[in-house]
Enzyme design. Structure first.
Site, PDB file in Angstrom:
ATOM      1  N   ASP A 178       0.829  -1.209   0.000  1.00 51.26           N
ATOM      2  CA  ASP A 178       0.000   0.000   0.000  1.00 51.26           C
ATOM      3  C   ASP A 178       0.869   1.267   0.000  1.00 51.26           C
ATOM      4  O   ASP A 178       2.080   1.217   0.266  1.00 51.26           O
ATOM      5  CB  ASP A 178      -0.915  -0.032   1.233  1.00 51.26           C
ATOM      6  CG  ASP A 178      -2.264   0.621   0.983  1.00 51.26           C
ATOM      7  OD1 ASP A 178      -2.354   1.488   0.097  1.00 51.26           O
ATOM      8  OD2 ASP A 178      -3.235   0.272   1.689  1.00 51.26           O
ATOM      9  N   ASP A 232     -10.916   2.325  -3.040  1.00 53.40           N
ATOM     10  CA  ASP A 232     -11.477   2.075  -1.713  1.00 53.40           C
ATOM     11  C   ASP A 232     -13.001   2.151  -1.745  1.00 53.40           C
ATOM     12  O   ASP A 232     -13.651   1.833  -0.750  1.00 53.40           O
ATOM     13  CB  ASP A 232     -10.918   3.083  -0.697  1.00 53.40           C
ATOM     14  CG  ASP A 232      -9.576   2.621  -0.133  1.00 53.40           C
ATOM     15  OD1 ASP A 232      -9.234   1.431  -0.312  1.00 53.40           O
ATOM     16  OD2 ASP A 232      -8.871   3.449   0.479  1.00 53.40           O
TER      17      ASP A 232
HETATM   18  C1  GLA Z   1      -5.831   1.827   2.070  1.00 55.97           C
HETATM   19  C2  GLA Z   1      -6.284   0.653   1.232  1.00 55.97           C
HETATM   20  C3  GLA Z   1      -7.304  -0.148   1.959  1.00 55.97           C
HETATM   21  C4  GLA Z   1      -6.736  -0.613   3.278  1.00 55.97           C
HETATM   22  C5  GLA Z   1      -6.290   0.587   4.079  1.00 55.97           C
HETATM   23  C6  GLA Z   1      -5.578   0.148   5.327  1.00 55.97           C
HETATM   24  O1  GLA Z   1      -6.817   2.777   2.164  1.00 55.97           O
HETATM   25  O2  GLA Z   1      -6.774   1.066   0.001  1.00 55.97           O
HETATM   26  O3  GLA Z   1      -7.721  -1.241   1.189  1.00 55.97           O
HETATM   27  O4  GLA Z   1      -5.667  -1.479   3.024  1.00 55.97           O
HETATM   28  O5  GLA Z   1      -5.396   1.396   3.334  1.00 55.97           O
HETATM   29  O6  GLA Z   1      -5.132   1.213   6.085  1.00 55.97           O
END
Ligand code: GLA
Length: 722
Positions: free
Chosen positions: A478, A548
């Site tokens: 990420d 997201d």
């Molecule tokens: C990002 C990702 C999510 C999750 C969060 C965790 O927003 O896109 O899928 O992994 O971080 O903090």
């Protein structure tokens, strides 16, 4: 060979199955970009130089007084030597001026494709896959050498472009801008298509007609970003999904980029794509070479849909690599939307039990397993297990999940550091910042200085320990903030503007180490959803978390936009607990991409579980079709308020999976949908009514979908097979 050089006319022609690209060597060695478009055989470009000049300086050594670099189609427009359009290259010379004037010196044509040093790029499957032309140019005054590199993939209507800049002089030179692709078109009858957005709303399609002057998109966020994607298409005015000319450009880079079109007084268009010149500079010492990343160029005269399909096939074949390029990707359940930070070993094992019973193949433990992390305020950089949540470490959990016959995946955010972390306390200068300024925070975190070898080594050691001591099948990588206060304490002041690119090179080095050390771990890219959804990331991670936003209606827009150039195999799409539609539609929309779940499986009702089981059966049934098939965007949610519809058609045209989602039923009228991409002569059985239809009928007359998905958020999937 698909690259020809006409010695007499001094013309190069680069052919693919669907395109030709012509470069000319003109008087005094000027390199001209004469043509890019559908296949041509003859090359009568003599009259091509006739253009209007307007206060445009000329080179007295050139015989034809009509010629001026300001109006000629320059193959790679440089700054300051008579071409007033936006320049692809600008170099500050030893005496401080920034006039750059390159001329033809030599060329080579050979089979295959060269790698780009330290950089992700598309690759040839074998020597026969493609042909490369390298044109060396030189600025005779400064000793600057620029090599323009073109590779054509003959069978795919794809050409890649990249640039090498070499300092053959005795003094340092400073690159102020270096674009990777420059295309001069003689007209401006184009629309520019780009993909804009923000967090949780990535890659919405935007189309505008070109106007005189500058227009384009860019990022200076240190990431390709949610906000603008490094993709742009120039489509001939009036081009549609099914017809018309489309030129697609996609930058194989995850950092700051710029894609810009300029239409000048001649009504001609220059299009540039490359590293964003803002916040960029690169000092080349004598003998050094700079490698600019590559741009993938696609041309078709069969519409925007075909442009996308060419990208999709090409990326699945010549960009995505490694074990999971062709292997079946495990169907996963992710803990994020199921539990956020609130989990422990037992809860995750309970998820695994429930998920396994539904047919899910892998459990992914997302954010929250390390340091003392129970919310997003701390611990990034402390990549050791939080034993309050996971007593005894990872082993009991990983082994427990494996014992159930499932795979196990884990989340990392390797490029970040929390001010409240042991790593930060030990190394208070490892985050990106500039001397004397308090850096900005975002999601309570800083970005770590990935341009530094020592910093990368520490992160790698920590990751290596976790990954080598536990049997881990998958990693989600990420990147949850953008880069402000850019600079590196390790760089001298005159090199601070190199930071952003050095950051990307460092990140790529770490990613390369990861994939070469752990080739059997499936890597999924992520950046606050799809904030780094670009071809460079696809080179390392065959799938990327698309957004997201998991609501299926919002996802339709995001997925349609993402499919402009990225294959569905790369788009991770999960069914979540959001309640705007039922589970049928959530599944139908998520099945567009790399399918999975992101919810607490213990909370599903018996009825929902039944739907999920059916979905998983369908996922397996259609997996091959999805992986190998072609996407047809039939009804775009950007153009139709009521419905969105698409199809996946097998390469043999014997299978077609059709999906329709109702966005807003109110007053939509009846609905006949014409399918596309079928074989007109084949007979197809429809699994909905059991009837047989010819491909010709389904494509010309269509299928009557009226009342099939007639409520807001309803959807239907229909399978046709020959
Ligand atoms: C990002 C990702 C999510 C999750 C969060 C965790 O927003 O896109 O899928 O992994 O971080 O903090």
């Amino acid at each position: 060979m698909s690259i020809y050089f006409d010695e007499q006319k001094k013309l190069f022609r680069l052919d693919t199955s669907g395109s030709s690209y012509v470069i000319g060597i003109y008087d005094q060695g000027y390199l001209l970009g004469l043509y890019y478009g559908g296949r041509i055989e003859d090359m009568h470009f003599d009259r091509f130089m006739t253009r209007i000049n307007s206060f445009s300086p000329y080179n007295p050594k050139v015989k034809d007084r009509e010629f001026t670099p300001d109006s000629a189609p320059m193959e790679y427009g440089c700054n300051g030597a008579g071409d007033f359009r936006i320049s692809a290259l600008c170099v500050r010379n030893a005496n401080g001026d920034n006039v750059t004037d390159i001329r033809y010196a030599a060329h080579r044509i050979y089979k295959g494709k060269p790698a780009i040093a330290d950089m992700p790029a598309t690759y040839a499957l074998d020597e026969a896959d493609c042909t490369t032309l390298e044109i060396d140019t030189v600025d005779r005054v400064t000793g600057l050498e620029v090599t323009l590199v073109y590779t054509v993939f003959e069978t795919q209507s794809v050409m890649t472009k990249s640039v090498r800049v070499h300092n053959a002089s005795d003094s340092p030179l400073v690159i102020e801008r270096v674009f990777s692709a420059c295309n001069d078109f003689p007209t401006m009858d184009f629309d520019l298509i780009t993909l804009h957005g923000r967090h949780a709303r990535e890659r919405h399609i935007e189309r505008r007609a070109l106007v005189h002057g500058l227009q384009g998109v860019s990022s200076k966020r240190g990431a390709s970003s949610h906000n603008q994607n490094p993709f742009a298409a120039l489509v001939r005015s009036g081009a549609t999904e099914e017809s018309g000319e489309a030129y697609g450009f996609n930058f194989v880079y995850s950092g700051n980029f710029s894609a810009v079109a300029e239409c000048d007084y001649n009504a001609s268009t220059r299009f540039l794509m490359g590293i964003n010149p803002e916040s960029f500079e690169w000092t080349l010492q004598s003998g050094e070479t700079f490698f600019a990343p590559e741009v993938v160029c696609v041309y078709t005269d069969k519409g925007i849909g075909e442009m996308s399909r060419i990208f999709h096939r090409f990326y699945n074949r010549n960009l995505i690599r490694g074990t999971f390029k062709d292997a079946k990707r495990p169907l996963l359940i992710n803990s994020w939307e199921a539990a956020y930070f609130d989990f422990d070993t037992q809860k995750l094992l309970d998820f695994a039990d429930e998920a396994k019973a539904l047919g899910i193949e892998m459990l992914v433990m997302d954010d929250g397993w390390f340091g003392k992390r129970n919310d997003d305020t701390n611990s990034l950089g402390d990549w050791y297990v939080n034993t309050d949540k996971l007593p005894g470490g990872l082993r009991p959990l990983v082994d427990g999940v494996h014992a159930k016959g499932m795979k196990f995946g884990i989340w990392f955010e390797p490029e970040m550091i929390s001010p409240d972390s042991d790593l930060f306390r030990a190394h208070p200068d490892w985050h990106i910042h500039v001397q004397g300024r308090d850096p900005m925070l975002s999601r309570h975190q800083y970005v770590i200085d990935m341009s530094r070898e020592d910093v990368r080594a520490n992160i790698w050691q920590q990751m290596y320990k976790i990954l080598s001591e536990n049997d881990i099948d998958y990693v989600k990588w990420d990147f949850n903030r953008h880069i402000s206060d850019a600079g590196s304490v390790s760089l001298p002041s005159e090199r601070q503007k190199e930071f952003f690119h050095r950051y990307m090179l460092g990140t790529y080095a770490l990613l390369e180490k990861f994939v070469s050390t752990f080739p059997n771990i499936l890597l999924e890219g992520c950046s606050g959803g799809g904030g780094r959804f670009d071809p460079a990331m696809l080179y390392y991670s065959p799938q990327i978390w698309t957004s997201d936003h998991t609501d299926p209606i919002e996802r339709l827009f995001i997925q349609f936009g993402t499919s402009m150039c990225y294959p569905t195999s790369a788009q991770s799409a999960h069914v979540s607990a959001c309640d705007r539609t039922g589970y049928e539609t959530k599944g139908n929309v998520a099945m567009w991409g790399t399918f999975g779940y992101e919810l607490d499986p213990r909370k599903l009702t018996a009825e929902e579980k039944e739907i999920v089981r059916r979905q998983i059966q369908d996922y397996h049934k259609y997996y091959d079709l999805h992986r190998r098939g072609d996407l047809y965007r039939l009804v775009s949610p950007f153009e139709n308020r009521h419905y969105a519809a698409w199809e996946i058609v097998s390469p043999e045209k014997d299978e077609c999976l059709f999906t329709l989602v109702c966005l807003r039923h109110f007053f939509c009228g009846s609905l006949y949908l014409r399918l596309r991409g079928l074989d007109p002569d084949k007979m197809y059985t429809c699994d909905l009514d059991g009837e047989q239809y010819s491909g010709n009928f389904l494509m010309r007359v269509g299928y009557n979908m009226t009342n099939l998905a007639n409520q807001d958020g309803a959807s239907i999937q229909i399978f046709f097979h020959a």
